[in-house]
Design an enzyme around this catalytic site. Sequence first.
Site, mmCIF file in Angstrom:
data_model
loop_
_atom_site.group_PDB
_atom_site.id
_atom_site.type_symbol
_atom_site.label_atom_id
_atom_site.label_comp_id
_atom_site.label_asym_id
_atom_site.label_seq_id
_atom_site.Cartn_x
_atom_site.Cartn_y
_atom_site.Cartn_z
ATOM 1 N N SER A 136 0.870 -1.195 0.000
ATOM 2 C CA SER A 136 0.000 0.000 0.000
ATOM 3 C C SER A 136 0.893 1.227 0.000
ATOM 4 O O SER A 136 2.080 1.131 0.347
ATOM 5 C CB SER A 136 -0.836 0.006 1.287
ATOM 6 N N TYR A 149 -2.137 0.346 10.769
ATOM 7 C CA TYR A 149 -2.075 -0.128 9.379
ATOM 8 C C TYR A 149 -0.741 0.218 8.729
ATOM 9 O O TYR A 149 -0.123 -0.627 8.082
ATOM 10 C CB TYR A 149 -3.245 0.482 8.598
HETATM 11 P P1 NAP Z 1 -11.248 -6.231 0.491
HETATM 12 O O1 NAP Z 1 -12.223 -6.011 -0.612
HETATM 13 O O2 NAP Z 1 -11.692 -6.052 1.904
HETATM 14 O O3 NAP Z 1 -10.588 -7.668 0.318
HETATM 15 C C1 NAP Z 1 -9.767 -8.247 1.321
HETATM 16 C C2 NAP Z 1 -9.551 -9.701 1.008
HETATM 17 O O4 NAP Z 1 -8.702 -10.245 2.037
HETATM 18 C C3 NAP Z 1 -10.847 -10.493 1.034
HETATM 19 O O5 NAP Z 1 -10.854 -11.398 -0.029
HETATM 20 C C4 NAP Z 1 -10.787 -11.233 2.350
HETATM 21 O O6 NAP Z 1 -11.424 -12.500 2.232
HETATM 22 C C5 NAP Z 1 -9.291 -11.425 2.510
HETATM 23 N N1 NAP Z 1 -8.933 -11.716 3.894
HETATM 24 C C6 NAP Z 1 -9.116 -10.930 4.979
HETATM 25 N N2 NAP Z 1 -8.731 -11.595 6.083
HETATM 26 C C7 NAP Z 1 -8.319 -12.830 5.668
HETATM 27 C C8 NAP Z 1 -7.846 -13.973 6.348
HETATM 28 N N3 NAP Z 1 -7.721 -14.004 7.677
HETATM 29 N N4 NAP Z 1 -7.514 -15.070 5.627
HETATM 30 C C9 NAP Z 1 -7.668 -15.050 4.286
HETATM 31 N N5 NAP Z 1 -8.115 -14.004 3.581
HETATM 32 C C10 NAP Z 1 -8.444 -12.894 4.281
HETATM 33 O O7 NAP Z 1 -9.993 -5.239 0.341
HETATM 34 P P2 NAP Z 1 -8.964 -4.976 -0.865
HETATM 35 O O8 NAP Z 1 -8.893 -3.507 -1.052
HETATM 36 O O9 NAP Z 1 -9.223 -5.842 -2.038
HETATM 37 O O10 NAP Z 1 -7.607 -5.405 -0.130
HETATM 38 C C11 NAP Z 1 -6.670 -6.324 -0.681
HETATM 39 C C12 NAP Z 1 -5.268 -5.900 -0.252
HETATM 40 O O11 NAP Z 1 -4.985 -4.623 -0.814
HETATM 41 C C13 NAP Z 1 -5.075 -5.753 1.245
HETATM 42 O O12 NAP Z 1 -3.811 -6.295 1.591
HETATM 43 C C14 NAP Z 1 -5.109 -4.250 1.470
HETATM 44 O O13 NAP Z 1 -4.373 -3.885 2.622
HETATM 45 C C15 NAP Z 1 -4.452 -3.785 0.180
HETATM 46 N N6 NAP Z 1 -4.721 -2.394 -0.191
HETATM 47 C C16 NAP Z 1 -5.990 -1.921 -0.335
HETATM 48 C C17 NAP Z 1 -6.189 -0.581 -0.684
HETATM 49 C C18 NAP Z 1 -7.567 0.010 -0.840
HETATM 50 O O14 NAP Z 1 -7.695 1.253 -0.831
HETATM 51 N N7 NAP Z 1 -8.606 -0.774 -1.022
HETATM 52 C C19 NAP Z 1 -5.090 0.256 -0.896
HETATM 53 C C20 NAP Z 1 -3.808 -0.254 -0.756
HETATM 54 C C21 NAP Z 1 -3.633 -1.584 -0.404
HETATM 55 P P3 NAP Z 1 -12.319 -13.213 3.344
HETATM 56 O O15 NAP Z 1 -12.956 -12.120 4.161
HETATM 57 O O16 NAP Z 1 -13.289 -14.012 2.533
HETATM 58 O O17 NAP Z 1 -11.372 -14.075 4.108
#
Ligand code: NAP
Length: 249
Positions: A136, A149
């Site tokens: 991120s 975070y």
């Molecule tokens: P999201 O829509 O909330 O997706 C998060 C994913 O992580 C879900 O598929 C969830 O699946 C999975 N997850 C959470 N806890 C888990 C666990 N204990 N075991 C296995 N899977 C788990 O958010 P996203 O934005 O796509 O995030 C994906 C990545 O991108 C993260 O690492 C986040 O920090 C990073 N990121 C996001 C942003 C943003 O603005 N959205 C920006 C920079 C970086 P389940 O709940 O089904 O387990």
Amino acid sequence: MTAVTAQRPTAVVTGASAGIGAATARALAAAGFHVVLGARRLQRCEEIAREIDGTALPLDVLDPDSVAAFADGIDAARVLVNNAGGARGVDPVLEADEEKWRWMWEANVLGTLRLTKALLPMLIDSGDGHVVTVTSIAALEAYDNGSGYTSAKHAQAALHRTLRGEHLGQPVRFTEVAPGMVETEFSLVRFGGDAERADRVYRGLTPLSAGDVADVIAFAVTRPSHVNIDQIVLKPRDQHSAMRAHRES
Ligand code: NAP
């Protein structure tokens, strides 16, 4: 459970039930990979797996036994996308909630550690391995009320970048993808299900979509194997940094 075998090279995507992970599973399938999708919400992974002719396996990155069972279900793989993770809460350091910190460190840092330890030998054995870690801009900046975070993402990034040196000379590439604001379930999770508050994060500008990030991951993975894209930072045009964005009112 039957072990995963396929003619296509295998790409493993963690956190593939939603957001960036789901979009990455689709993008890598379109690029010719057999994708193994892992997350806790197995049914969602199964629906995407059916759509892209992939394989869904249950995965809780917080649970070492779950990670071991997940890895046991995979015979061979070329690509690992460490994507599972997220944020919980926005609190100043003096009001830090240890449970939220623990979750963020477990999911983002130890999750990446566990999956990498479990699958990296297999990726190297493929002769053309690749680890992509979704960190991120929180891995590059510290911002007010985000220390749980930002500290977790800094640690996850340090782990990932260390691998690049430790495996120099071996047939494996390492790419860190560091997005800014992406509209997914991320903010809903961060704000404990408060949809109104989550929506406000994306108001007045066009955020990145999960597909925008997935495109970048697919690009990095499909370069010739002598090309290592070390790090990609992508943000919405209207986002300057974690704390500064231009919004139309
Ligand atoms: P999201 O829509 O909330 O997706 C998060 C994913 O992580 C879900 O598929 C969830 O699946 C999975 N997850 C959470 N806890 C888990 C666990 N204990 N075991 C296995 N899977 C788990 O958010 P996203 O934005 O796509 O995030 C994906 C990545 O991108 C993260 O690492 C986040 O920090 C990073 N990121 C996001 C942003 C943003 O603005 N959205 C920006 C920079 C970086 P389940 O709940 O089904 O387990």
